[in-house]
Design a protein around this motif. Structure first.
Motif, PDB file in Angstrom:
ATOM      1  N   PHE A  35       0.865  -1.172   0.000  1.00  0.00           N
ATOM      2  CA  PHE A  35       0.000   0.000   0.000  1.00  0.00           C
ATOM      3  C   PHE A  35       0.907   1.229   0.000  1.00  0.00           C
ATOM      4  CE2 PHE A  35      -2.602  -3.049   2.739  1.00  0.00           C
ATOM      5  CZ  PHE A  35      -3.311  -3.555   1.651  1.00  0.00           C
ATOM      6  N   PRO A  36       1.110   1.855  -1.176  1.00  0.00           N
ATOM      7  CA  PRO A  36       2.018   3.009  -1.260  1.00  0.00           C
ATOM      8  C   PRO A  36       1.564   4.166  -0.364  1.00  0.00           C
ATOM      9  CG  PRO A  36       1.394   2.224  -3.448  1.00  0.00           C
ATOM     10  CD  PRO A  36       0.517   1.525  -2.449  1.00  0.00           C
ATOM     11  N   HIS A  37       2.548   4.848   0.220  1.00  0.00           N
ATOM     12  CA  HIS A  37       2.226   5.975   1.096  1.00  0.00           C
ATOM     13  C   HIS A  37       1.615   7.152   0.331  1.00  0.00           C
ATOM     14  CE1 HIS A  37       3.980   3.997   4.459  1.00  0.00           C
ATOM     15  NE2 HIS A  37       5.220   4.082   4.033  1.00  0.00           N
ATOM     16  N   ASN A  38       1.873   7.215  -0.976  1.00  0.00           N
ATOM     17  CA  ASN A  38       1.357   8.351  -1.746  1.00  0.00           C
ATOM     18  C   ASN A  38      -0.063   8.126  -2.274  1.00  0.00           C
ATOM     19  OD1 ASN A  38       1.909   6.491  -3.752  1.00  0.00           O
ATOM     20  ND2 ASN A  38       3.170   7.866  -4.985  1.00  0.00           N
ATOM     21  N   LYS A  39      -0.707   7.043  -1.821  1.00  0.00           N
ATOM     22  CA  LYS A  39      -2.095   6.753  -2.195  1.00  0.00           C
ATOM     23  C   LYS A  39      -2.887   6.434  -0.934  1.00  0.00           C
ATOM     24  CE  LYS A  39      -0.953   5.054  -6.735  1.00  0.00           C
ATOM     25  NZ  LYS A  39      -0.906   3.922  -7.636  1.00  0.00           N
ATOM     26  N   PRO A  40      -4.195   6.697  -0.956  1.00  0.00           N
ATOM     27  CA  PRO A  40      -5.008   6.372   0.224  1.00  0.00           C
ATOM     28  C   PRO A  40      -4.987   4.872   0.535  1.00  0.00           C
ATOM     29  CG  PRO A  40      -6.245   7.711  -1.349  1.00  0.00           C
ATOM     30  CD  PRO A  40      -4.974   7.300  -2.027  1.00  0.00           C
ATOM     31  N   LEU A  41      -5.073   4.551   1.808  1.00  0.00           N
ATOM     32  CA  LEU A  41      -5.200   3.142   2.191  1.00  0.00           C
ATOM     33  C   LEU A  41      -6.514   2.594   1.645  1.00  0.00           C
ATOM     34  CD1 LEU A  41      -4.190   2.812   5.967  1.00  0.00           C
ATOM     35  CD2 LEU A  41      -3.107   1.688   4.022  1.00  0.00           C
ATOM     36  N   PRO A  42      -6.504   1.411   1.055  1.00  0.00           N
ATOM     37  CA  PRO A  42      -7.752   0.814   0.571  1.00  0.00           C
ATOM     38  C   PRO A  42      -8.510   0.166   1.739  1.00  0.00           C
ATOM     39  CG  PRO A  42      -5.928  -0.624   0.055  1.00  0.00           C
ATOM     40  CD  PRO A  42      -5.337   0.615   0.697  1.00  0.00           C
ATOM     41  N   VAL A  43      -9.110   0.994   2.550  1.00  0.00           N
ATOM     42  CA  VAL A  43      -9.724   0.558   3.815  1.00  0.00           C
ATOM     43  C   VAL A  43     -10.751  -0.553   3.609  1.00  0.00           C
ATOM     44  CG1 VAL A  43     -11.158   1.320   5.757  1.00  0.00           C
ATOM     45  CG2 VAL A  43      -9.234   2.735   4.978  1.00  0.00           C
TER      46      VAL A  43
END
Length: 111
Positions: free
Chosen positions: A89-97
């Motif tokens: 989960f890249p830090h530059n994208k939202p977490l896919p909760v």
């Protein structure tokens, strides 16, 4: 402060915030989830399964994610290159909760 909280506390605020959210998802989805440190990373017991996460410079790794063939299309964009069981989960994208919740829910059912 328990060992998982100590692990999370060592990171910079932006990463720490993401780890706190990720950690809480386990308790929200599978009440009574047990947490510990295994293999030097947070480990969560859901049913008979263990799920782990670890923070790195550019992403959070989430392991092991295999045996969820019904979700493979959703998992593919996050699949670490050359692996069958790791997600990034890249830090530059939202977490896919919602995706993470579903993984935890399904792994909890299998255990």
């Amino acid at each position: 402060m328990n060992e998982v909280e100590k692990y999370i506390a060592q990171f910079e605020p932006e990463i720490k915030e993401r780890l706190i959210v990720l950690r809480q998802l386990f308790f929200d989805v599978v009440p009574g989830t047990e947490e510990s440190i295994r293999y030097k990373m947070p480990a969560f017991t859901v049913g008979k399964e263990h799920l782990y996460f670890a923070a790195y410079k550019k992403h959070i790794g989430f392991y092991p994610v295999y045996g969820l063939t019904e979700m493979e299309e959703q998992l593919t964009p996050f699949r670490a290159k050359g692996t069958k069981d790791s997600l990034h989960f890249p830090h530059n994208k939202p977490l896919p909760v919602e995706l993470i919740k579903e993984i935890v829910r399904l792994k909890g059912k299998k255990g």
